[in-house]
Design a protein around this motif. Structure first.
Motif, PDB file in Angstrom:
ATOM      1  N   LEU A 146       0.824  -1.214   0.000  1.00  0.00           N
ATOM      2  CA  LEU A 146       0.000   0.000   0.000  1.00  0.00           C
ATOM      3  C   LEU A 146       0.855   1.260   0.000  1.00  0.00           C
ATOM      4  CD1 LEU A 146      -2.735   1.443   0.256  1.00  0.00           C
ATOM      5  CD2 LEU A 146      -2.621   1.062   2.727  1.00  0.00           C
ATOM      6  N   ASN A 147       1.965   1.242   0.693  1.00  0.00           N
ATOM      7  CA  ASN A 147       2.804   2.436   0.796  1.00  0.00           C
ATOM      8  C   ASN A 147       3.304   2.886  -0.573  1.00  0.00           C
ATOM      9  OD1 ASN A 147       3.971   4.451   2.411  1.00  0.00           O
ATOM     10  ND2 ASN A 147       5.942   3.413   2.393  1.00  0.00           N
ATOM     11  N   ALA A 148       3.682   1.914  -1.397  1.00  0.00           N
ATOM     12  CA  ALA A 148       4.195   2.254  -2.728  1.00  0.00           C
ATOM     13  C   ALA A 148       3.094   2.789  -3.634  1.00  0.00           C
ATOM     14  CB  ALA A 148       4.848   1.021  -3.359  1.00  0.00           C
ATOM     15  N   ALA A 149       1.840   2.417  -3.363  1.00  0.00           N
ATOM     16  CA  ALA A 149       0.733   2.845  -4.221  1.00  0.00           C
ATOM     17  C   ALA A 149       0.256   4.258  -3.899  1.00  0.00           C
ATOM     18  CB  ALA A 149      -0.429   1.869  -4.085  1.00  0.00           C
ATOM     19  N   LEU A 150       0.620   4.783  -2.741  1.00  0.00           N
ATOM     20  CA  LEU A 150       0.173   6.125  -2.364  1.00  0.00           C
ATOM     21  C   LEU A 150       1.011   7.191  -3.063  1.00  0.00           C
ATOM     22  CD1 LEU A 150      -0.370   5.710   1.486  1.00  0.00           C
ATOM     23  CD2 LEU A 150      -2.041   5.461  -0.353  1.00  0.00           C
ATOM     24  N   ARG A 151       0.409   8.362  -3.266  1.00  0.00           N
ATOM     25  CA  ARG A 151       1.135   9.471  -3.873  1.00  0.00           C
ATOM     26  C   ARG A 151       2.187  10.006  -2.899  1.00  0.00           C
ATOM     27  NH1 ARG A 151      -3.644  13.440  -5.378  1.00  0.00           N
ATOM     28  NH2 ARG A 151      -4.139  12.843  -3.229  1.00  0.00           N
ATOM     29  N   PRO A 152       3.303  10.506  -3.387  1.00  0.00           N
ATOM     30  CA  PRO A 152       4.356  11.033  -2.497  1.00  0.00           C
ATOM     31  C   PRO A 152       3.838  12.122  -1.575  1.00  0.00           C
ATOM     32  CG  PRO A 152       5.200  10.795  -4.724  1.00  0.00           C
ATOM     33  CD  PRO A 152       3.731  10.520  -4.803  1.00  0.00           C
ATOM     34  N   GLU A 153       2.960  13.002  -2.087  1.00  0.00           N
ATOM     35  CA  GLU A 153       2.439  14.073  -1.237  1.00  0.00           C
ATOM     36  C   GLU A 153       1.548  13.530  -0.128  1.00  0.00           C
ATOM     37  OE1 GLU A 153       0.154  14.319  -5.236  1.00  0.00           O
ATOM     38  OE2 GLU A 153       2.178  13.855  -4.506  1.00  0.00           O
ATOM     39  N   THR A 154       0.863  12.406  -0.392  1.00  0.00           N
ATOM     40  CA  THR A 154       0.054  11.779   0.656  1.00  0.00           C
ATOM     41  C   THR A 154       0.942  11.244   1.769  1.00  0.00           C
ATOM     42  OG1 THR A 154      -1.712  11.175  -0.900  1.00  0.00           O
ATOM     43  CG2 THR A 154      -1.594   9.937   1.160  1.00  0.00           C
ATOM     44  N   ARG A 155       2.024  10.585   1.401  1.00  0.00           N
ATOM     45  CA  ARG A 155       2.936  10.066   2.422  1.00  0.00           C
ATOM     46  C   ARG A 155       3.546  11.209   3.246  1.00  0.00           C
ATOM     47  NH1 ARG A 155       4.413   6.512  -1.950  1.00  0.00           N
ATOM     48  NH2 ARG A 155       6.271   7.766  -2.425  1.00  0.00           N
ATOM     49  N   THR A 156       3.837  12.327   2.580  1.00  0.00           N
ATOM     50  CA  THR A 156       4.389  13.481   3.299  1.00  0.00           C
ATOM     51  C   THR A 156       3.369  14.045   4.278  1.00  0.00           C
ATOM     52  OG1 THR A 156       5.790  14.036   1.398  1.00  0.00           O
ATOM     53  CG2 THR A 156       5.397  15.768   3.021  1.00  0.00           C
ATOM     54  N   LYS A 157       2.123  14.172   3.847  1.00  0.00           N
ATOM     55  CA  LYS A 157       1.068  14.700   4.718  1.00  0.00           C
ATOM     56  C   LYS A 157       0.813  13.762   5.902  1.00  0.00           C
ATOM     57  CE  LYS A 157      -1.344  17.251   1.051  1.00  0.00           C
ATOM     58  NZ  LYS A 157      -2.583  17.315   0.239  1.00  0.00           N
ATOM     59  N   LEU A 158       0.850  12.460   5.660  1.00  0.00           N
ATOM     60  CA  LEU A 158       0.661  11.500   6.747  1.00  0.00           C
ATOM     61  C   LEU A 158       1.751  11.655   7.803  1.00  0.00           C
ATOM     62  CD1 LEU A 158      -0.293   8.300   4.696  1.00  0.00           C
ATOM     63  CD2 LEU A 158      -1.795   9.571   6.227  1.00  0.00           C
TER      64      LEU A 158
END
Length: 379
Positions: free
Chosen positions: A298-310
């Motif tokens: 799942l982590n690889a499927a998320l957008r980079p900006e989503t991971r940053t916001k999380l």
């Protein structure tokens, strides 16, 4: 006074006159007249009824828990090298049962927990019934929870909170689960109207609800046989209860939690497809297995900006918790200092003469009066 108390507590003498014409049993010098023990008979009957209800309720709970676990044990055996404890289900009291499973890729363990109604205790059942009449949103049922704990160093699993929740459980789950306060609630057209999605960001929902080859979470949750028993499904990296201090890395865990209402014994196997799908969902989230499109997790499927916001969201929450913990600690320290000063002042005043003590008390009253008047003027 003592004689009156003794007289009040002393039971009356039994009537053994010869005028008794009821049922009577005699043996040597002993005489038993049942008509004199009506109250005792009612009390004994109530005790026996409670004992009978206790054992019937206890056995009913045991049968319900073991029936479901036996129906799903073959699936557990295919998924784990150690599907359960040596004794199977472990019983904690008469309404709580649990099983611990381990030995599978992507996860360290699966905790299966049964929290059943207190059928062994008629008084608790009566309380639940009465509360259900008074509180319309009070819903009590046999609860079943499966908690999959991902491996600590599973980088394919992102730090996020996401859930699909039955709308009937929405109010209760908001009260019980602090971690779900990270999310926003929306409807999803791919799911039945009775379900709602709680997610931090939309691309988490998109990734988890899309089909992966033959696997489709939306199809599983839309099955009519499963919907009556489904309560919630959540992916979380946060504790259920708000911590008082920021959690250390080793105290954090990423979990997939499935909550169900326990099906009746005759339909114990109806949730086997749903539990099977949970193992497939675990592999999709962790990037394991052979399902198409699941590589990287799942982590690889998320957008980079989503991971940053999380990441930023968790940093801000930890900062808030740290500040509140520091503020509470400072308040406690100030209270301790004030208490120590007061104790030292009281000891000093206690050594003075009565006249000097009165002068000190008068000065203290005047000081408090000026302080209260200053507050009133400031308003």
């Amino acid at each position: 006074m003592a004689s009156l108390i003794v007289k009040y507590l002393t039971p009356p003498m039994p009537d053994v006159s010869g005028d008794y014409d009821g049922l009577e049993y005699r043996w040597k010098f002993l005489t038993f007249r049942p008509a004199y023990f009506k109250n005792e008979a009612f009390f004994l009957g109530a005790v026996l009824l409670y004992v009978v209800c206790y054992f019937i309720g206890k056995k009913t709970n045991e049968r319900r828990a073991y029936k479901w676990f036996e129906a799903h044990l073959p699936l557990y055996k295919t998924q784990f090298s150690r599907p359960a404890n040596s004794e199977g289900l472990v019983q904690d009291g008469n309404s709580d049962f649990f099983a611990f499973s381990t030995g599978r890729r992507a996860i360290t363990s699966l905790h299966t927990t049964f929290t059943l109604r207190p059928r062994h205790d008629p008084f608790q059942l009566l309380y639940q019934f009465a509360r259900g009449i008074i509180e319309l949103d009070y819903n009590v049922y046999d609860k079943l929870e499966l908690e999959f704990t991902f491996r600590e160093k599973e980088s394919a699993v992102p730090e996020c909170v996401w859930a699909v929740v039955s709308k009937n459980e929405m109010k209760q789950i908001r009260n019980d689960r602090w971690d779900l306060t990270f999310t926003r609630t929306t409807d999803n057209p791919a799911l039945p109207n009775s379900l709602a999605v709680m997610a931090e960001f939309a691309d988490i929902t998109t990734t988890l609800l899309k089909p992966y080859g033959p696997f489709s979470l939306t199809e599983i949750l839309s099955q009519p046989d499963i919907q009556p028993y489904f309560r919630s499904l959540s992916l979380t990296d946060q504790p259920r209860v708000r911590p008082t201090t920021p959690l250390k890395p080793e105290e954090r865990s990423k979990r997939l939690v499935l909550s169900l209402a326990l099906p009746p014994n005759a339909r114990a196997s109806v949730t086997v497809p749903l539990v099977t799908a949970m193992f497939q969902l675990v592999d999709i989230i962790a990037g394991e297995g052979k399902l198409p499109g699941a590589r990287g997790g799942l982590n690889a499927a998320l957008r980079p900006e989503t991971r940053t916001k999380l990441r930023k969201t968790r940093e801000e929450v930890d900062k808030q918790i740290r500040e509140e913990a520091g503020r509470e600690k400072r308040e406690e320290e100030e209270e301790e200092k004030a208490s120590a000063r007061k104790k030292a002042r009281d000891e000093r005043v206690s050594k003075l003469s009565a006249a000097e003590q009165q002068k000190v008390l008068d000065r203290e009253k005047k000081r408090l009066l000026r302080k209260s008047q200053g507050k009133v003027k400031a308003r």
